[in-house]
Scaffold this motif. Structure first.
Motif, short mmCIF file in Angstrom:
data_model
loop_
_atom_site.label_atom_id
_atom_site.label_comp_id
_atom_site.label_asym_id
_atom_site.label_seq_id
_atom_site.Cartn_x
_atom_site.Cartn_y
_atom_site.Cartn_z
N LEU A 71 0.82 -1.20 0.00
CA LEU A 71 0.00 0.00 0.00
C LEU A 71 0.86 1.26 0.00
N VAL A 72 1.90 1.25 0.81
CA VAL A 72 2.77 2.43 0.92
C VAL A 72 3.66 2.57 -0.30
N GLY A 73 4.18 1.44 -0.79
CA GLY A 73 5.21 1.52 -1.82
C GLY A 73 4.81 1.03 -3.19
N HIS A 74 3.52 1.06 -3.53
CA HIS A 74 3.10 0.51 -4.83
C HIS A 74 3.73 1.24 -6.00
N ALA A 116 -5.06 -1.04 -8.88
CA ALA A 116 -5.73 -1.98 -7.98
C ALA A 116 -5.52 -1.65 -6.51
N THR A 117 -4.65 -0.69 -6.21
CA THR A 117 -4.31 -0.41 -4.81
C THR A 117 -5.52 -0.11 -3.92
N PRO A 118 -6.50 0.69 -4.36
CA PRO A 118 -7.66 0.92 -3.47
C PRO A 118 -8.36 -0.38 -3.06
N LEU A 119 -8.35 -1.37 -3.96
CA LEU A 119 -9.02 -2.64 -3.66
C LEU A 119 -8.24 -3.49 -2.66
N LEU A 120 -6.96 -3.15 -2.45
CA LEU A 120 -6.17 -3.93 -1.50
C LEU A 120 -6.72 -3.82 -0.08
N GLY A 121 -7.53 -2.81 0.15
CA GLY A 121 -8.17 -2.69 1.46
C GLY A 121 -9.04 -3.87 1.80
N GLY A 125 -5.42 6.00 5.85
CA GLY A 125 -4.70 7.24 5.61
C GLY A 125 -4.65 7.61 4.15
N LEU A 126 -4.57 6.60 3.29
CA LEU A 126 -4.48 6.85 1.85
C LEU A 126 -5.85 7.15 1.24
N TYR A 127 -6.88 6.41 1.65
CA TYR A 127 -8.16 6.47 0.93
C TYR A 127 -9.37 6.75 1.81
N GLY A 128 -9.18 6.84 3.10
CA GLY A 128 -10.33 7.05 3.98
C GLY A 128 -11.06 8.36 3.70
N ARG A 129 -10.33 9.38 3.31
CA ARG A 129 -10.95 10.68 3.05
C ARG A 129 -12.00 10.60 1.95
N ALA A 171 -12.82 13.48 -6.64
CA ALA A 171 -11.99 13.53 -5.44
C ALA A 171 -12.37 14.69 -4.54
N GLU A 172 -12.86 15.78 -5.12
CA GLU A 172 -13.09 16.98 -4.33
C GLU A 172 -14.55 17.21 -3.96
N ALA A 173 -15.47 16.63 -4.73
CA ALA A 173 -16.89 16.90 -4.46
C ALA A 173 -17.74 15.64 -4.45
N GLY A 174 -17.12 14.48 -4.61
CA GLY A 174 -17.85 13.22 -4.60
C GLY A 174 -17.62 12.46 -3.31
#
Length: 316
Positions: A36-39, A55-60, A91-95, A265-268
């Motif tokens: 996740l950190v170093g993809h 695919a990184t978001p799906l790694l969750g 930290g990466l995608y929770g927002r 990313a900013e309004a969805g």
């Protein structure tokens, strides 16, 4: 006798075997956090790096699976280790999952973009469903039968610009439009100047090169070409609508994100995945912008296409 040994014997499994399996889970959790950190460190050989980035978001999804395995093994050490990739992913995608701070009020222009699908049996139904969201501008890709689309859009959207298989439908006059070369050997993108009530708005409708496992070179070149075109464009207010065949997490997308904002990313809320339509796992379709303020962004399920549509609203 230790508590760990009691748990292990109660489960009917030798202590050594159970301990080794707990260590395997710990190792898997560490590797997941590292990926996740170093993809971005994965070499982009034959598109491998792009594939991992996308695919990184799906790694969750690996976090609850590892947590469940740790619970079944009654391994406290493994369960604690799973917290690391969970925190990293958050930290990466929770927002992205927080409620958007922007509101729908005051949107001066609403846009939508849809890949119709070349083999679409009823493109009019797809376009009609998209028009139901009441955008002011509709960007379409893979338009194989423009007249069938016109049959449902022309009344509400009297202004149209089309180049090859991309088209823009507008409620407002289109003052000029021309094809844009993205390096495919034929124009599969257009640039139009829309005379919006508040002033001119430059709109790009784009379908970049396709990306397949092991074959991303053409897509990569078209992303770079689009970025160069946008960089040279003097327009103060600009929107890019289209199927860019690239996820925002892909390193290849960076030249565009350095120049343009991402409405989703900013309004969805959420990742806004659009492909494949039945069960989307990535987002090749985008609304990018500059010189505007996004108020809303979302995804719309339409019939007969293999892509979901993307929408956004902007304040002037």
């Amino acid at each position: 006798m230790t508590e760990q040994m009691v748990d292990e014997r109660a489960a009917g499994e030798p202590a050594g075997s159970r301990g080794r399996r707990g260590l395997v889970l710990v190792a898997c959790a560490m590797l997941l956090a590292l990926l996740l950190v170093g993809h971005r460190a994965v070499p982009n050989v034959n598109g491998l790096g792009s594939l991992v980035d996308s695919a990184t978001p799906l790694l969750g999804l690996g976090v609850p699976l590892l947590a469940l395995a740790a619970l079944l093994r009654r391994s406290r050490r493994a369960l604690l280790a799973v917290l690391l990739p969970a925190v990293v992913w958050a930290g990466l995608y929770g927002r992205a999952w927080l409620p958007p701070t922007a509101g729908a009020d005051g949107a001066a222009v609403r846009v939508a973009s849809q890949n119709l699908r070349a083999g679409n049996p009823d493109p009019a139904a797809t376009a009609g469903a998209l028009a139901g969201a009441a955008p002011d501008l509709i960007g379409l890709q893979e338009v194989a039968d423009g007249e069938r689309v016109a049959s449902v859009l022309a009344e509400r959207y009297p202004h149209r610009a089309a180049v090859s298989t991309v088209a823009l439908w507008s409620r407002w006059p289109i003052r000029e439009a021309h094809g844009v070369d993205t390096g495919l050997g034929w124009d599969r993108a257009l640039r139009a100047v829309v005379a919006a009530p508040q002033g001119d708005l430059v709109v790009y409708v784009v379908h970049l090169g396709s990306a397949r496992a092991g074959h991303t070179a053409t897509r990569d070149e078209t992303v770079a070409a689009l970025a160069a075109t946008v960089r040279a464009d003097p327009a103060d207010r600009l929107v890019v609508l289209g199927d860019l065949n690239t996820a925002t997490t892909d390193r290849v997308f960076d030249p565009l994100t350095r120049l343009l904002g991402d409405a989703q990313a900013e309004a969805g809320q959420g990742f806004g995945f659009t492909w494949p339509a039945e069960l989307p796992v990535t987002r090749p379709d985008h609304v990018l912008y500059r010189g505007l303020t996004p108020t809303t962004a979302g995804v719309v399920r339409t019939p007969d296409s293999d892509h979901r549509a993307v929408t956004a609203g902007f304040r002037w």
